[in-house]
Motif scaffolding. Structure first.
Motif, PDB file in Angstrom:
ATOM      1  N   ASN A 144      45.666  39.458  45.046  1.00  0.00           N
ATOM      2  CA  ASN A 144      46.273  40.779  45.163  1.00  0.00           C
ATOM      3  C   ASN A 144      46.835  41.084  46.543  1.00  0.00           C
ATOM      4  O   ASN A 144      46.354  40.592  47.557  1.00  0.00           O
ATOM      5  CB  ASN A 144      45.255  41.861  44.804  1.00  0.00           C
ATOM      6  CG  ASN A 144      45.024  41.937  43.322  1.00  0.00           C
ATOM      7  OD1 ASN A 144      45.924  41.680  42.535  1.00  0.00           O
ATOM      8  ND2 ASN A 144      43.821  42.275  42.937  1.00  0.00           N
ATOM      9  N   THR A 145      47.850  41.944  46.534  1.00  0.00           N
ATOM     10  CA  THR A 145      48.376  42.580  47.733  1.00  0.00           C
ATOM     11  C   THR A 145      47.959  44.041  47.636  1.00  0.00           C
ATOM     12  O   THR A 145      48.289  44.713  46.657  1.00  0.00           O
ATOM     13  CB  THR A 145      49.910  42.464  47.799  1.00  0.00           C
ATOM     14  OG1 THR A 145      50.268  41.081  47.865  1.00  0.00           O
ATOM     15  CG2 THR A 145      50.461  43.199  49.003  1.00  0.00           C
ATOM     16  N   SER A 146      47.207  44.539  48.613  1.00  0.00           N
ATOM     17  CA  SER A 146      46.671  45.904  48.559  1.00  0.00           C
ATOM     18  C   SER A 146      46.969  46.652  49.853  1.00  0.00           C
ATOM     19  O   SER A 146      46.773  46.115  50.944  1.00  0.00           O
ATOM     20  CB  SER A 146      45.160  45.887  48.338  1.00  0.00           C
ATOM     21  OG  SER A 146      44.828  45.254  47.134  1.00  0.00           O
ATOM     22  N   ILE A 147      47.416  47.886  49.696  1.00  0.00           N
ATOM     23  CA  ILE A 147      47.632  48.800  50.824  1.00  0.00           C
ATOM     24  C   ILE A 147      46.749  50.011  50.570  1.00  0.00           C
ATOM     25  O   ILE A 147      46.842  50.643  49.506  1.00  0.00           O
ATOM     26  CB  ILE A 147      49.105  49.261  50.931  1.00  0.00           C
ATOM     27  CG1 ILE A 147      50.074  48.085  50.913  1.00  0.00           C
ATOM     28  CG2 ILE A 147      49.308  50.165  52.137  1.00  0.00           C
ATOM     29  CD1 ILE A 147      50.055  47.203  52.119  1.00  0.00           C
ATOM     30  N   ASN A 148      45.886  50.345  51.532  1.00  0.00           N
ATOM     31  CA  ASN A 148      44.973  51.483  51.428  1.00  0.00           C
ATOM     32  C   ASN A 148      45.163  52.334  52.676  1.00  0.00           C
ATOM     33  O   ASN A 148      44.784  51.912  53.778  1.00  0.00           O
ATOM     34  CB  ASN A 148      43.526  50.994  51.348  1.00  0.00           C
ATOM     35  CG  ASN A 148      43.332  49.986  50.234  1.00  0.00           C
ATOM     36  OD1 ASN A 148      43.413  50.324  49.069  1.00  0.00           O
ATOM     37  ND2 ASN A 148      43.086  48.736  50.602  1.00  0.00           N
ATOM     38  N   THR A 149      45.757  53.507  52.518  1.00  0.00           N
ATOM     39  CA  THR A 149      46.063  54.335  53.681  1.00  0.00           C
ATOM     40  C   THR A 149      46.235  55.790  53.261  1.00  0.00           C
ATOM     41  O   THR A 149      46.295  56.110  52.078  1.00  0.00           O
ATOM     42  CB  THR A 149      47.336  53.819  54.395  1.00  0.00           C
ATOM     43  OG1 THR A 149      47.516  54.540  55.612  1.00  0.00           O
ATOM     44  CG2 THR A 149      48.565  53.948  53.530  1.00  0.00           C
ATOM     45  N   SER A 150      46.360  56.672  54.241  1.00  0.00           N
ATOM     46  CA  SER A 150      46.580  58.081  53.913  1.00  0.00           C
ATOM     47  C   SER A 150      48.057  58.399  53.712  1.00  0.00           C
ATOM     48  O   SER A 150      48.408  59.260  52.918  1.00  0.00           O
ATOM     49  CB  SER A 150      45.991  58.988  54.991  1.00  0.00           C
ATOM     50  OG  SER A 150      46.635  58.772  56.218  1.00  0.00           O
TER      51      SER A 150
END
Length: 129
Positions: free
Chosen positions: A65-71
């Protein structure tokens, strides 16, 4: 040729991440091994400007997976997050977990296949698009 699963790229930012213009991060496999995960985690703003995050398969291996976790996450000026396969291996999923706002300005999210492998899924979890 050495065999085995590829490692994981994890970037954890405690504030704001602004990518340099024309930057590129890529995870791929050209054999039977799995390509590595790409993960960005930031408590603040992440901005990509004319930049790419790529995960590609050109053989029997599978992508992780490619995951981006941010506000807040912003893609500008032709930036892209792509997952693709051109063989029998399956492309990765793209997971965007953006608590507040996801901004796309002349940019692209894509998951594709040009062969028998499965294209990845794109999952968006955001407060506002």
């Amino acid at each position: 040729m050495e065999q085995g699963d590829r490692g994981m790229l994890a970037l954890v930012v405690l504030g704001i991440l602004l990518s340099p213009t024309n930057s590129r991060i890529e995870s791929d496999t050209k054999g039977s091994d799995s390509a590595g995960n790409i993960t960005f985690t930031s408590s603040g703003l992440v901005t990509l400007n004319q930049s790419q995050i790529l995960s590609s398969i050109s053989s029997t291996g599978t992508a992780r997976n490619t995951s981006i976790n941010t506000s807040e996450f912003t893609l500008l000026n032709g930036s892209s997050i792509n997952s693709s396969t051109s063989a029998s291996g399956d492309a990765s999923g793209i997971n965007l977990n953006v608590a507040n706002t996801l901004n796309l300005y002349n940019s692209m999210l894509s998951a594709s296949t040009s062969s028998s492998g499965k294209g990845g899924e794109i999952t968006l979890n955001t407060g506002r698009l």
